[in-house]
Design a protein around this motif. Structure first.
Motif, short mmCIF file in Angstrom:
data_model
loop_
_atom_site.label_atom_id
_atom_site.label_comp_id
_atom_site.label_asym_id
_atom_site.label_seq_id
_atom_site.Cartn_x
_atom_site.Cartn_y
_atom_site.Cartn_z
N UNK A 184 -20.96 83.91 -27.36
CA UNK A 184 -20.39 84.83 -26.37
C UNK A 184 -19.22 84.21 -25.60
N UNK A 185 -18.60 83.17 -26.14
CA UNK A 185 -17.46 82.56 -25.45
C UNK A 185 -16.21 82.73 -26.31
N UNK A 186 -15.92 83.98 -26.64
CA UNK A 186 -14.91 84.27 -27.64
C UNK A 186 -13.49 84.01 -27.16
N UNK A 187 -13.27 83.93 -25.87
CA UNK A 187 -11.92 83.69 -25.37
C UNK A 187 -11.60 82.24 -25.11
N UNK B 221 -5.84 77.01 -25.90
CA UNK B 221 -4.55 76.93 -26.60
C UNK B 221 -3.39 77.25 -25.67
N UNK B 222 -3.53 78.27 -24.84
CA UNK B 222 -2.44 78.62 -23.93
C UNK B 222 -2.14 77.47 -22.97
N UNK B 223 -3.16 76.81 -22.48
CA UNK B 223 -2.95 75.69 -21.56
C UNK B 223 -2.28 74.51 -22.26
N UNK B 224 -2.72 74.23 -23.48
CA UNK B 224 -2.11 73.12 -24.24
C UNK B 224 -0.64 73.42 -24.52
N UNK B 225 -0.36 74.66 -24.93
CA UNK B 225 1.02 75.02 -25.27
C UNK B 225 1.96 74.95 -24.06
N UNK B 226 1.42 75.18 -22.86
CA UNK B 226 2.26 75.22 -21.65
C UNK B 226 2.03 74.01 -20.76
N UNK C 273 -11.33 85.01 -11.07
CA UNK C 273 -10.66 84.49 -12.26
C UNK C 273 -11.71 83.93 -13.22
N UNK C 274 -12.72 84.76 -13.53
CA UNK C 274 -13.83 84.32 -14.36
C UNK C 274 -13.70 84.68 -15.82
N UNK C 275 -12.49 85.04 -16.25
CA UNK C 275 -12.29 85.43 -17.64
C UNK C 275 -11.80 84.31 -18.52
N UNK C 276 -12.23 83.08 -18.26
CA UNK C 276 -11.76 81.95 -19.03
C UNK C 276 -12.15 81.97 -20.49
N UNK C 277 -13.28 82.62 -20.83
CA UNK C 277 -13.68 82.62 -22.23
C UNK C 277 -15.01 83.25 -22.52
N UNK C 278 -15.93 83.24 -21.55
CA UNK C 278 -17.26 83.77 -21.81
C UNK C 278 -17.25 85.29 -21.83
N UNK D 214 -1.14 85.99 -12.92
CA UNK D 214 -2.30 86.13 -13.80
C UNK D 214 -1.79 86.32 -15.22
N UNK D 215 -2.27 85.47 -16.15
CA UNK D 215 -1.84 85.52 -17.54
C UNK D 215 -3.02 85.80 -18.45
N UNK D 216 -2.80 86.58 -19.48
CA UNK D 216 -3.83 86.81 -20.49
C UNK D 216 -3.88 85.63 -21.46
#
Length: 707
Positions: A404-407, A413-418, A629-634, A671-673
């Protein structure tokens, strides 16, 4: 067969269904469940299970019937999202329901969680290791190659598995075990299981045998590639039949190992207790009885020095309960932390992790680098990323059961790229979602290592790190899986006076961050409340105009469905004590996780918006802006259908937030997706020092007219 999720049940207007199943006679558990479903309703939003406490498994012998349909269902109790279940309906046709001739139709596996915002157990919890049986087949085999990984320094590395079974099934699966010997011979007494093959540990991860071999059931032959990280021991791969609920060990592979399984890995930077101190934490297989750990570091291009390192480890007895003390236990290795002091502001430093063996040999990590923090109050561009509830995911597609941690991978990846545009990261609770499966902490630190090795990665404590009954946590749930805070407190450094009390403050240039621990009492009169007020009061707002509050649970405002159902729109007792502090000390923004979505409020105090502006705030402070800001991945959480005047922006998607301080007067929020890294919400604050001093509602002391 397994279908994709339908929006509604298919069929010719099936009737409403109401089933009362006496579970004591059907499953042998002393509880009852009421299940009801209206045929016209969405399966995602109206399936109800009234019980709040059960976890059971009943196996139907006709599992492979073509009549079986499998849906993943999110269930509600009192309009509260609080479960993920996998529901298998064995239906001949809808007429059977109309006539009342209901077959013994239901297989339920309900992974029960205690917290409304949780989305299921760790995927490994679905494997009934205690039910495993010994059933080696003479003609079955599984082979792993290559046998040695990381010979050229690579980590992670791919392994190819080839396997054969004389009695293949679509339920067959492959478990990755480490150490390679996973029999009773290595079991602690608390972890041992009765019955062959005496498995006492869950696999690190698993994959179905037909994952990349769709004809496996017909041919009995297959192959799959899995990605392994170095976890300080060798690996073996086991082929199981019988599915996850009744696993039968069919074949075991050869052993695979990394060239140096003990190598220093996964460096994690964090701010120290002063602005000019950086800490480096890493994991290795070298204890102090076999090697001397140290760090070699210095300004880029200059002479390096060596600094000593402290070493900690954790044993099974440190855990509070299962699965962390039983099938989820795995030795987490040795955790080393070094303190790099008296850093020059804004200076780039390089460092290497080292271990000096007692035979004189040196073991080195690759070289890394970081930029030292700015001096408090320094006027320069400073960029901060904040999010919560990310967890981990597997790039090779494994751990798919109830995952259930699909994001998580997209956010990472977004953090690494930026990363060149990020100075410091705050991961505000629910870090790994290991839930007592200790091997997952290695998996997570490997996932974020490209970030944590270069910028400070500050963490907060969440319910999935800390909560356990009778352990002193403010909530008596079992969300930590028996870890009771021990893993988080050891694997990541935070500049707290006592890491068991996970609240702390840290300064970064023009920012002051006050980080609370919502798994301990924060209400007025407590030790933590006094810390929070002291953190706010001690901020020099001329030097550090941007005052930020951080907590895991929503102590401010949220439109989460369960908060809306309660009518509180917050964690119970969340803001009652704290809102006067936010207002008195003019806290600019408060950030929360726990609710797996994004939401932003107006500047608010006591449920009242104090500014009608939505994107460009200027002049004196009015009220604190609250951000979830709880949409980190879960797995994502739904919003209540109730609309409030204070909620300005909502997004039911994965994402993260970013603050950019351009100077003492100008702050940008974005806020970034996680899917594309683009900005979907933003606002600015333009405020001079005199605006911070200016009085507004309930934040100035009484004055006198006496001259």
């Amino acid at each position: 067969t397994v279908d994709s999720f339908p929006a509604t049940f298919a069929g010719d207007d099936p009737p409403d269904i109401s089933l009362k199943i006496p579970l004591p006679s059907f499953f042998g558990f002393p509880i009852q469940n009421i299940l009801s479903l209206k045929s016209s309703d969405s399966i995602h939003s109206h399936f109800n299970i009234s019980s709040s406490c059960c976890c059971f498994l009943y196996t139907c012998p006709d599992l492979h019937s073509p009549l079986v349909r499998v849906w993943k269902v999110e269930t509600r109790k009192a309009a509260t999202w609080n479960r993920i279940a996998t529901l298998n309906w064995f239906l001949s046709n809808w007429v059977g329901y109309i006539s009342g001739m209901i077959l013994p139709v239901i297989l339920l596996f309900l992974a029960t969680l205690q917290e409304a915002s949780s989305h299921g157990d760790n995927p490994l919890a679905g494997i009934a290791i205690h039910e495993a049986r010994f059933a080696l087949e003479e003609s079955a085999f599984i082979k792993a190659s290559p046998g040695v990984l990381g010979a050229q320094g690579g980590n992670p590395e791919w392994v190819t598995l080839s396997f054969t079974s004389a009695n293949p099934s679509n339920d067959d699966w492959i478990g990755v075990f480490s150490p390679a010997n996973f029999s009773a011979a290595i079991c602690d007494s608390e972890g041992s299981m009765a019955g062959a093959p005496f498995l006492c540990t869950a696999p690190i991860k698993f994959q179905y045998a037909n994952y990349s071999s769709p004809r496996y059931k017909a041919t009995g032959k297959g192959s799959v590639r899995l990605l392994l990280i170095n976890q300080r021991s060798d690996f073996s791969f086991a082929l199981f039949s019988g599915g996850l609920s009744k696993p039968k060990l069919v074949a075991v592979s050869n052993k695979v190992t990394f060239a140096n399984p003990n190598a220093p890995l996964y460096p994690r930077l964090a701010q120290g207790k002063t602005w000019n101190e950086m800490t480096v934490t890493w994991t290795s297989g070298y204890g102090i009885s076999s090697a001397e750990p140290f760090i070699e570091w210095g300004q880029k291009g200059d002479v390096r020095v060596r600094s000593p390192t402290g070493t900690l480890t954790i044993d099974r007895s440190s855990m509070c309960g299962p699965p962390a003390r039983t099938v989820g236990w795995r030795d987490p290795g040795f955790i080393h932390t070094s303190f790099l002091k008296e850093l020059w502001p804004n200076t780039v430093y390089t460092y290497k992790l080292g271990h000096k063996l007692f035979n004189g040999t040196y073991i080195w990590s690759p070289e890394y680098q970081f930029k030292a923090s700015p001096y408090p109050g320094q006027d320069s561009v400073q960029r901060v990323v904040i999010f919560g509830d990310m967890g981990k995911d597997e790039p090779d597609g494994s751990n798919v059961y109830n995952n259930y941690q699909h994001g998580a991978l997209n956010t990472t990846k977004q953090l690494i790229d930026d990363l060149k545009n990020i100075d410091i990261v705050f991961h505000i609770g629910d870090i790994v979602y290991a839930n007592g499966y200790i091997s997952q902490w290695d998996q997570f630190t490997a996932q974020v290592a490209p970030i944590t090795s270069k910028v400070p990665y500050m963490v907060a404590s969440g319910n999935h790190e800390r909560d356990w009954p009778g352990s002193g946590s403010f909530y008596g749930t079992k969300d930590s899986g028996g870890e009771c805070g021990v893993m988080a407190e050891t694997m990541f450094y935070v500049p707290a006076e006592n890491r068991a009390k996970f609240w702390y403050s840290t300064d970064y240039g023009m920012f002051r961050f006050c980080v609370a621990d919502t798994e301990h009492d924060w209400r007025e009169g407590t030790e933590q409340y006094e810390f929070i007020e002291r953190c706010f009061a001690s901020a020099d707002r001329r030097k550090q105009p941007w005052l930020i509050f951080i907590a895991h649970r929503v102590l401010g405002y949220s439109s989460a469905s369960w908060y809306g159902a309660q009518g509180s729109f917050e964690e119970p007792m969340g803001r009652e004590s704290l809102q006067k502090l936010w207002q008195k000390y003019k806290v600019d923004i408060a950030f929360y996780g726990h609710v797996h979505n994004y939401e932003r409020t107006c500047p608010i105090y006591q449920n009242i918006c104090l500014d009608k502006e939505k994107h460009n705030y200027k002049g004196p402070f009015n009220g604190t802006i609250h951000v979830v800001a709880g949409g980190g991945g879960s797995g994502l959480a739904d919003f209540t259908p109730l609309n409030t005047t204070w909620s300005l922006f909502k997004d039911h998607d994965y994402g993260f937030t970013k603050l950019t301080a351009f100077d003492h007067s100008n702050l940008l929020f974005e806020y970034k997706k996680s899917s594309d890294g683009k900005v979907y919400d933003s606002f600015t604050i333009n405020r001079d020092y005199r605006d911070i001093l200016a009085c507004s509602v309930d934040n100035c002391s009484p004055t006198t007219l006496a001259s």
